[in-house]
Design a protein around this motif. Structure first.
Motif, PDB file in Angstrom:
ATOM      1  N   GLU A   1      11.679  -3.118  16.664  1.00  0.00           N
ATOM      2  CA  GLU A   1      13.083  -3.246  17.085  1.00  0.00           C
ATOM      3  C   GLU A   1      13.302  -2.774  18.521  1.00  0.00           C
ATOM      4  O   GLU A   1      14.160  -3.286  19.220  1.00  0.00           O
ATOM      5  N   SER A   2      12.489  -1.808  18.957  1.00  0.00           N
ATOM      6  CA  SER A   2      12.668  -1.290  20.308  1.00  0.00           C
ATOM      7  C   SER A   2      11.925  -2.119  21.361  1.00  0.00           C
ATOM      8  O   SER A   2      12.185  -1.981  22.553  1.00  0.00           O
ATOM      9  N   ASN A   3      10.982  -2.961  20.910  1.00  0.00           N
ATOM     10  CA  ASN A   3      10.217  -3.804  21.822  1.00  0.00           C
ATOM     11  C   ASN A   3       9.879  -5.078  21.064  1.00  0.00           C
ATOM     12  O   ASN A   3       8.873  -5.150  20.370  1.00  0.00           O
ATOM     13  N   ARG A   4      10.690  -6.088  21.182  1.00  0.00           N
ATOM     14  CA  ARG A   4      10.580  -7.310  20.384  1.00  0.00           C
ATOM     15  C   ARG A   4       9.257  -8.054  20.592  1.00  0.00           C
ATOM     16  O   ARG A   4       8.912  -8.915  19.805  1.00  0.00           O
ATOM     17  N   VAL A   5       8.520  -7.732  21.638  1.00  0.00           N
ATOM     18  CA  VAL A   5       7.230  -8.368  21.866  1.00  0.00           C
ATOM     19  C   VAL A   5       6.173  -7.748  20.940  1.00  0.00           C
ATOM     20  O   VAL A   5       5.241  -8.410  20.505  1.00  0.00           O
ATOM     21  N   ARG A   6       6.357  -6.497  20.622  1.00  0.00           N
ATOM     22  CA  ARG A   6       5.372  -5.756  19.833  1.00  0.00           C
ATOM     23  C   ARG A   6       5.575  -6.014  18.340  1.00  0.00           C
ATOM     24  O   ARG A   6       6.696  -6.028  17.841  1.00  0.00           O
ATOM     25  N   VAL A   7       4.462  -6.195  17.642  1.00  0.00           N
ATOM     26  CA  VAL A   7       4.451  -6.368  16.189  1.00  0.00           C
ATOM     27  C   VAL A   7       3.896  -5.092  15.565  1.00  0.00           C
ATOM     28  O   VAL A   7       2.967  -4.478  16.102  1.00  0.00           O
ATOM     29  N   ILE A   8       4.453  -4.707  14.446  1.00  0.00           N
ATOM     30  CA  ILE A   8       3.997  -3.514  13.736  1.00  0.00           C
ATOM     31  C   ILE A   8       3.509  -3.930  12.347  1.00  0.00           C
ATOM     32  O   ILE A   8       4.218  -4.618  11.611  1.00  0.00           O
ATOM     33  N   VAL A   9       2.302  -3.498  12.009  1.00  0.00           N
ATOM     34  CA  VAL A   9       1.758  -3.696  10.668  1.00  0.00           C
ATOM     35  C   VAL A   9       1.912  -2.363   9.950  1.00  0.00           C
ATOM     36  O   VAL A   9       1.505  -1.321  10.469  1.00  0.00           O
ATOM     37  N   GLU A  10       2.525  -2.418   8.770  1.00  0.00           N
ATOM     38  CA  GLU A  10       2.800  -1.183   8.025  1.00  0.00           C
ATOM     39  C   GLU A  10       2.264  -1.292   6.603  1.00  0.00           C
ATOM     40  O   GLU A  10       2.390  -2.330   5.950  1.00  0.00           O
ATOM     41  N   LEU A  11       1.700  -0.214   6.133  1.00  0.00           N
ATOM     42  CA  LEU A  11       1.196  -0.114   4.773  1.00  0.00           C
ATOM     43  C   LEU A  11       2.366  -0.132   3.791  1.00  0.00           C
ATOM     44  O   LEU A  11       3.355   0.577   3.987  1.00  0.00           O
ATOM     45  N   THR A  12       2.265  -0.922   2.727  1.00  0.00           N
ATOM     46  CA  THR A  12       3.294  -0.931   1.686  1.00  0.00           C
ATOM     47  C   THR A  12       2.930   0.090   0.611  1.00  0.00           C
ATOM     48  O   THR A  12       1.803   0.611   0.587  1.00  0.00           O
ATOM     49  N   ALA A  13       3.855   0.345  -0.291  1.00  0.00           N
ATOM     50  CA  ALA A  13       3.577   1.247  -1.413  1.00  0.00           C
ATOM     51  C   ALA A  13       2.425   0.684  -2.253  1.00  0.00           C
ATOM     52  O   ALA A  13       1.547   1.430  -2.701  1.00  0.00           O
ATOM     53  N   GLU A  14       2.403  -0.631  -2.456  1.00  0.00           N
ATOM     54  CA  GLU A  14       1.309  -1.258  -3.202  1.00  0.00           C
ATOM     55  C   GLU A  14      -0.017  -1.101  -2.466  1.00  0.00           C
ATOM     56  O   GLU A  14      -1.051  -0.810  -3.078  1.00  0.00           O
ATOM     57  N   GLY A  15      -0.004  -1.270  -1.153  1.00  0.00           N
ATOM     58  CA  GLY A  15      -1.212  -1.095  -0.358  1.00  0.00           C
ATOM     59  C   GLY A  15      -1.724   0.333  -0.440  1.00  0.00           C
ATOM     60  O   GLY A  15      -2.931   0.572  -0.571  1.00  0.00           O
ATOM     61  N   ARG A  16      -0.811   1.290  -0.371  1.00  0.00           N
ATOM     62  CA  ARG A  16      -1.216   2.700  -0.470  1.00  0.00           C
ATOM     63  C   ARG A  16      -1.790   2.994  -1.847  1.00  0.00           C
ATOM     64  O   ARG A  16      -2.767   3.726  -1.975  1.00  0.00           O
ATOM     65  N   GLU A  17      -1.208   2.424  -2.890  1.00  0.00           N
ATOM     66  CA  GLU A  17      -1.723   2.644  -4.245  1.00  0.00           C
ATOM     67  C   GLU A  17      -3.125   2.050  -4.397  1.00  0.00           C
ATOM     68  O   GLU A  17      -3.985   2.661  -5.019  1.00  0.00           O
ATOM     69  N   LYS A  18      -3.363   0.885  -3.810  1.00  0.00           N
ATOM     70  CA  LYS A  18      -4.709   0.283  -3.844  1.00  0.00           C
ATOM     71  C   LYS A  18      -5.698   1.194  -3.115  1.00  0.00           C
ATOM     72  O   LYS A  18      -6.832   1.388  -3.572  1.00  0.00           O
ATOM     73  N   TRP A  19      -5.271   1.749  -1.980  1.00  0.00           N
ATOM     74  CA  TRP A  19      -6.135   2.668  -1.244  1.00  0.00           C
ATOM     75  C   TRP A  19      -6.466   3.886  -2.100  1.00  0.00           C
ATOM     76  O   TRP A  19      -7.625   4.304  -2.194  1.00  0.00           O
ATOM     77  N   LEU A  20      -5.455   4.446  -2.760  1.00  0.00           N
ATOM     78  CA  LEU A  20      -5.680   5.614  -3.617  1.00  0.00           C
ATOM     79  C   LEU A  20      -6.599   5.278  -4.788  1.00  0.00           C
ATOM     80  O   LEU A  20      -7.480   6.071  -5.136  1.00  0.00           O
ATOM     81  N   ASP A  21      -6.398   4.109  -5.405  1.00  0.00           N
ATOM     82  CA  ASP A  21      -7.277   3.688  -6.502  1.00  0.00           C
ATOM     83  C   ASP A  21      -8.720   3.576  -6.027  1.00  0.00           C
ATOM     84  O   ASP A  21      -9.642   4.011  -6.719  1.00  0.00           O
ATOM     85  N   ALA A  22      -8.926   2.984  -4.853  1.00  0.00           N
ATOM     86  CA  ALA A  22     -10.278   2.852  -4.300  1.00  0.00           C
ATOM     87  C   ALA A  22     -10.876   4.222  -4.020  1.00  0.00           C
ATOM     88  O   ALA A  22     -12.070   4.449  -4.267  1.00  0.00           O
ATOM     89  N   MET A  23     -10.065   5.134  -3.512  1.00  0.00           N
ATOM     90  CA  MET A  23     -10.553   6.488  -3.236  1.00  0.00           C
ATOM     91  C   MET A  23     -10.955   7.204  -4.520  1.00  0.00           C
ATOM     92  O   MET A  23     -11.961   7.920  -4.548  1.00  0.00           O
ATOM     93  N   ARG A  24     -10.189   6.995  -5.583  1.00  0.00           N
ATOM     94  CA  ARG A  24     -10.530   7.620  -6.866  1.00  0.00           C
ATOM     95  C   ARG A  24     -11.887   7.119  -7.357  1.00  0.00           C
ATOM     96  O   ARG A  24     -12.728   7.908  -7.802  1.00  0.00           O
ATOM     97  N   LEU A  25     -12.103   5.804  -7.283  1.00  0.00           N
ATOM     98  CA  LEU A  25     -13.386   5.239  -7.704  1.00  0.00           C
ATOM     99  C   LEU A  25     -14.524   5.712  -6.804  1.00  0.00           C
ATOM    100  O   LEU A  25     -15.611   6.048  -7.285  1.00  0.00           O
ATOM    101  N   ALA A  26     -14.288   5.735  -5.508  1.00  0.00           N
ATOM    102  CA  ALA A  26     -15.318   6.160  -4.562  1.00  0.00           C
ATOM    103  C   ALA A  26     -15.696   7.619  -4.780  1.00  0.00           C
ATOM    104  O   ALA A  26     -16.877   7.979  -4.670  1.00  0.00           O
ATOM    105  N   THR A  27     -14.720   8.447  -5.097  1.00  0.00           N
ATOM    106  CA  THR A  27     -14.988   9.869  -5.316  1.00  0.00           C
ATOM    107  C   THR A  27     -15.945  10.069  -6.492  1.00  0.00           C
ATOM    108  O   THR A  27     -16.866  10.887  -6.418  1.00  0.00           O
TER     109      THR A  27
END
Length: 190
Positions: free
Chosen positions: A120-146
Motif C-alpha cells: 500500500e505504501s509503494n504500489r510497485v512493490r509486491v509482498i508475499v505473506e505466509l497464510t495461517a494455512e501455510g504456517r500450519e503446513k510449516w509446523l506440521d513439516a517441522m513436527r515430522l522433521a523433528t
C-alpha cells in the motif's frame, strides 16, 4: 540413523550404488592421489544429504506440499513476523530466477499457502505473506522433521552431537567463505 548396512556394507538398492568402501576402492584404483579418509567423509556426507532430502521430500509430499514450497514457507518463517518478503528477496534467498520464483508463488497462492498483494505504501512493490494455512503446513513439516532427525541422531551422545555440529559448521563456513555465491541451485527445476 538405523540400519546403515545399505550405505556402508553393500549395494543400497538405489540403482545399485556400491557400498561406500567399494566406491572408495574404485576411486583409489583410478586416481592414486586420493586420500581415502577425506573421500570417506565427503562421500558419506553426500549420501547422507541425498537420503535426508529424499526423506524430507516424502514428508512434505505426505503433507500435500512440495519440497520447493517448503523452502518458500521456511524462508517466510525465517524472515520473522509478519512473515512477509518481496518476490525478489525470496528468489535471492532461494537461489532462483525471478521467473521461477513467480511460478512457485503462483502455485502457492492457488493452494492458499501464501498471499501476494501490492504494498500500500509503494504500489510497485509486491509482498508475499505466509497464510495461517501455510504456517500450519510449516509446523506440521517441522513436527515430522523433528521425529526423523531425533531418530537419525539417536545413537549419538549429547557431547557427540555438539562435536559433530561444531565440525560440520566449520566445514560449512569454509565452503561459504570459498564459494559465497554457491547457496542457490544449479538450475530452476522444481
Amino acid at each position: 540413523m538405523g540400519d546403515t548396512s545399505g550405505s556402508l556394507g553393500g549395494a543400497d538398492g538405489l540403482g545399485g550404488e556400491p557400498a561406500l568402501e567399494e566406491q572408495i576402492a574404485a576411486y583409489q584404483r583410478e586416481f592414486r592421489d586420493l586420500d581415502p579418509q577425506v573421500e570417506k567423509i565427503v562421500s558419506a556426507l553426500s549420501r547422507l544429504n541425498r537420503r535426508m532430502n529424499v526423506a524430507y521430500g516424502r514428508q512434505t509430499s505426505d503433507l500435500g506440499i512440495s519440497s520447493a514450497e517448503w523452502e518458500v514457507l521456511k524462508a517466510l518463517v525465517l524472515s520473522g513476523a509478519p512473515y512477509q518478503l518481496g518476490p525478489s528477496e525470496l528468489a535471492k534467498r532461494l537461489g532462483l530466477t525471478p521467473a521461477a520464483m513467480t511460478h512457485r508463488i503462483d502455485r502457492m497462492v492457488t493452494e492458499g499457502l501464501v498471499t501476494r498483494e501490492r504494498d500500500e505504501s509503494n504500489r510497485v512493490r509486491v509482498i508475499v505473506e505466509l497464510t495461517a494455512e501455510g504456517r500450519e503446513k510449516w509446523l506440521d513439516a517441522m513436527r515430522l522433521a523433528t521425529v526423523f532427525e531425533g531418530d537419525l541422531l539417536q545413537d549419538l551422545t549429547p557431547a557427540e552431537r555438539t562435536v559433530l555440529g561444531d565440525v560440520l559448521t566449520r566445514l560449512l563456513r569454509r565452503v561459504e567463505d570459498a564459494q559465497p555465491d554457491a547457496g542457490g541451485r544449479l538450475s530452476d527445476l522444481d
